[in-house]
Design a protein around this motif. Structure first.
Motif, PDB file in Angstrom:
ATOM      1  N   VAL A   9       2.778 -73.562  10.619  1.00 50.76           N
ATOM      2  CA  VAL A   9       3.267 -74.852  10.133  1.00 50.76           C
ATOM      3  C   VAL A   9       4.685 -74.700   9.590  1.00 50.76           C
ATOM      4  CG1 VAL A   9       2.916 -76.683   8.426  1.00 50.76           C
ATOM      5  CG2 VAL A   9       0.952 -75.726   9.652  1.00 50.76           C
ATOM      6  N   LEU A  10       4.902 -73.669   8.766  1.00 47.25           N
ATOM      7  CA  LEU A  10       6.240 -73.446   8.217  1.00 47.25           C
ATOM      8  C   LEU A  10       7.262 -73.175   9.313  1.00 47.25           C
ATOM      9  CD1 LEU A  10       5.566 -71.353   4.995  1.00 47.25           C
ATOM     10  CD2 LEU A  10       6.526 -73.651   5.147  1.00 47.25           C
ATOM     11  N   ASN A  11       6.874 -72.417  10.330  1.00 48.58           N
ATOM     12  CA  ASN A  11       7.784 -72.149  11.449  1.00 48.58           C
ATOM     13  C   ASN A  11       8.194 -73.446  12.139  1.00 48.58           C
ATOM     14  OD1 ASN A  11       7.924 -69.390  11.099  1.00 48.58           O
ATOM     15  ND2 ASN A  11       6.308 -68.940  12.566  1.00 48.58           N
ATOM     16  N   CYS A  12       7.246 -74.349  12.334  1.00 46.15           N
ATOM     17  CA  CYS A  12       7.557 -75.641  12.967  1.00 46.15           C
ATOM     18  C   CYS A  12       8.491 -76.468  12.094  1.00 46.15           C
ATOM     19  CB  CYS A  12       6.275 -76.422  13.238  1.00 46.15           C
ATOM     20  SG  CYS A  12       5.300 -75.759  14.583  1.00 46.15           S
ATOM     21  N   LEU A  13       8.224 -76.496  10.795  1.00 42.91           N
ATOM     22  CA  LEU A  13       9.068 -77.264   9.882  1.00 42.91           C
ATOM     23  C   LEU A  13      10.479 -76.686   9.813  1.00 42.91           C
ATOM     24  CD1 LEU A  13       6.529 -77.888   6.985  1.00 42.91           C
ATOM     25  CD2 LEU A  13       7.332 -79.543   8.694  1.00 42.91           C
ATOM     26  N   ILE A  14      10.578 -75.385   9.767  1.00 38.96           N
ATOM     27  CA  ILE A  14      11.897 -74.739   9.745  1.00 38.96           C
ATOM     28  C   ILE A  14      12.628 -74.991  11.055  1.00 38.96           C
ATOM     29  CG2 ILE A  14      13.056 -72.484   9.765  1.00 38.96           C
ATOM     30  CD1 ILE A  14      12.391 -73.419   6.974  1.00 38.96           C
ATOM     31  N   SER A  15      11.907 -74.934  12.154  1.00 37.60           N
ATOM     32  CA  SER A  15      12.517 -75.207  13.456  1.00 37.60           C
ATOM     33  C   SER A  15      13.067 -76.634  13.493  1.00 37.60           C
ATOM     34  CB  SER A  15      11.484 -75.000  14.565  1.00 37.60           C
ATOM     35  OG  SER A  15      12.035 -75.308  15.813  1.00 37.60           O
ATOM     36  N   ASP A  16      12.276 -77.594  13.009  1.00 35.87           N
ATOM     37  CA  ASP A  16      12.751 -78.974  12.958  1.00 35.87           C
ATOM     38  C   ASP A  16      13.986 -79.106  12.082  1.00 35.87           C
ATOM     39  OD1 ASP A  16      10.684 -79.755  14.585  1.00 35.87           O
ATOM     40  OD2 ASP A  16       9.595 -80.871  13.046  1.00 35.87           O
ATOM     41  N   SER A  17      13.994 -78.378  10.978  1.00 34.53           N
ATOM     42  CA  SER A  17      15.109 -78.496  10.033  1.00 34.53           C
ATOM     43  C   SER A  17      16.385 -77.843  10.545  1.00 34.53           C
ATOM     44  CB  SER A  17      14.725 -77.894   8.686  1.00 34.53           C
ATOM     45  OG  SER A  17      14.688 -76.486   8.742  1.00 34.53           O
ATOM     46  N   SER A  18      16.291 -77.095  11.619  1.00 34.50           N
ATOM     47  CA  SER A  18      17.481 -76.414  12.149  1.00 34.50           C
ATOM     48  C   SER A  18      18.565 -77.389  12.591  1.00 34.50           C
ATOM     49  CB  SER A  18      17.104 -75.493  13.310  1.00 34.50           C
ATOM     50  OG  SER A  18      16.714 -76.243  14.443  1.00 34.50           O
ATOM     51  N   VAL A  19      18.213 -78.649  12.773  1.00 29.22           N
ATOM     52  CA  VAL A  19      19.194 -79.640  13.226  1.00 29.22           C
ATOM     53  C   VAL A  19      19.883 -80.361  12.069  1.00 29.22           C
ATOM     54  CG1 VAL A  19      17.907 -80.014  15.353  1.00 29.22           C
ATOM     55  CG2 VAL A  19      17.580 -81.573  13.453  1.00 29.22           C
ATOM     56  N   MET A  20      19.562 -79.987  10.844  1.00 28.73           N
ATOM     57  CA  MET A  20      20.131 -80.688   9.685  1.00 28.73           C
ATOM     58  C   MET A  20      21.652 -80.734   9.712  1.00 28.73           C
ATOM     59  SD  MET A  20      17.714 -79.516   6.497  1.00 28.73           S
ATOM     60  CE  MET A  20      19.040 -79.732   5.344  1.00 28.73           C
ATOM     61  N   ASP A  21      22.275 -79.676  10.140  1.00 32.19           N
ATOM     62  CA  ASP A  21      23.735 -79.587  10.121  1.00 32.19           C
ATOM     63  C   ASP A  21      24.364 -79.897  11.479  1.00 32.19           C
ATOM     64  OD1 ASP A  21      23.500 -78.726   7.442  1.00 32.19           O
ATOM     65  OD2 ASP A  21      23.228 -76.666   8.097  1.00 32.19           O
ATOM     66  N   SER A  22      23.536 -80.333  12.420  1.00 35.27           N
ATOM     67  CA  SER A  22      24.026 -80.594  13.781  1.00 35.27           C
ATOM     68  C   SER A  22      24.360 -82.064  13.973  1.00 35.27           C
ATOM     69  CB  SER A  22      22.953 -80.213  14.810  1.00 35.27           C
ATOM     70  OG  SER A  22      22.619 -78.866  14.719  1.00 35.27           O
ATOM     71  N   THR A  23      25.223 -82.312  14.933  1.00 35.57           N
ATOM     72  CA  THR A  23      25.480 -83.683  15.349  1.00 35.57           C
ATOM     73  C   THR A  23      24.368 -84.111  16.309  1.00 35.57           C
ATOM     74  OG1 THR A  23      26.745 -83.055  17.304  1.00 35.57           O
ATOM     75  CG2 THR A  23      27.979 -83.314  15.220  1.00 35.57           C
ATOM     76  N   PHE A  24      24.281 -85.393  16.545  1.00 39.17           N
ATOM     77  CA  PHE A  24      23.297 -85.906  17.494  1.00 39.17           C
ATOM     78  C   PHE A  24      23.548 -85.325  18.878  1.00 39.17           C
ATOM     79  CE2 PHE A  24      22.196 -89.342  20.571  1.00 39.17           C
ATOM     80  CZ  PHE A  24      20.815 -89.179  20.517  1.00 39.17           C
ATOM     81  N   GLU A  25      24.807 -85.219  19.256  1.00 35.60           N
ATOM     82  CA  GLU A  25      25.154 -84.666  20.564  1.00 35.60           C
ATOM     83  C   GLU A  25      24.717 -83.209  20.679  1.00 35.60           C
ATOM     84  OE1 GLU A  25      27.177 -86.519  18.661  1.00 35.60           O
ATOM     85  OE2 GLU A  25      27.274 -88.311  19.926  1.00 35.60           O
ATOM     86  N   ASP A  26      24.921 -82.445  19.622  1.00 36.34           N
ATOM     87  CA  ASP A  26      24.479 -81.043  19.617  1.00 36.34           C
ATOM     88  C   ASP A  26      22.959 -80.958  19.728  1.00 36.34           C
ATOM     89  OD1 ASP A  26      27.084 -80.147  19.387  1.00 36.34           O
ATOM     90  OD2 ASP A  26      26.969 -79.839  17.214  1.00 36.34           O
ATOM     91  N   PHE A  27      22.269 -81.825  19.008  1.00 33.53           N
ATOM     92  CA  PHE A  27      20.808 -81.881  19.065  1.00 33.53           C
ATOM     93  C   PHE A  27      20.343 -82.120  20.504  1.00 33.53           C
ATOM     94  CE2 PHE A  27      17.107 -84.683  19.274  1.00 33.53           C
ATOM     95  CZ  PHE A  27      16.139 -83.895  18.659  1.00 33.53           C
TER      96      PHE A  27
END
Length: 72
Positions: A9-27
């Motif tokens: 569960v933590l791995n999934c949440l951390i993976s999702d959070s990896s986009v916090m500093d990204s732009t939509f285009e980067d995502f």
């Protein structure tokens, strides 16, 4: 079925959070979404909200520690 394990569960949440500093285009580029997709935009925003909540819950130190583990 099977109950998820805490580390999964933590791995999934951390993976999702990896986009916090990204732009939509980067995502979109990273995860194969079309930049002209409302669904992609909603998914990106949801991932960013998850990251913010996880950061607040864990605090900076634990959050960064988990992010580093995810990168390895």
């Amino acid at each position: 079925g099977v109950e998820p394990k805490l580390n999964e569960v933590l791995n999934c949440l951390i993976s999702d959070s990896s986009v916090m500093d990204s732009t939509f285009e980067d995502f979109c580029s990273e995860f194969g979404y079309d930049t002209d997709s409302r669904r992609a935009e909603k998914t990106c925003k949801a991932c960013k909200r998850t990251g913010i909540k996880l950061f607040k819950f864990l605090g900076r130190e634990k959050f960064e520690e988990l992010r580093k583990c995810e990168e390895e």
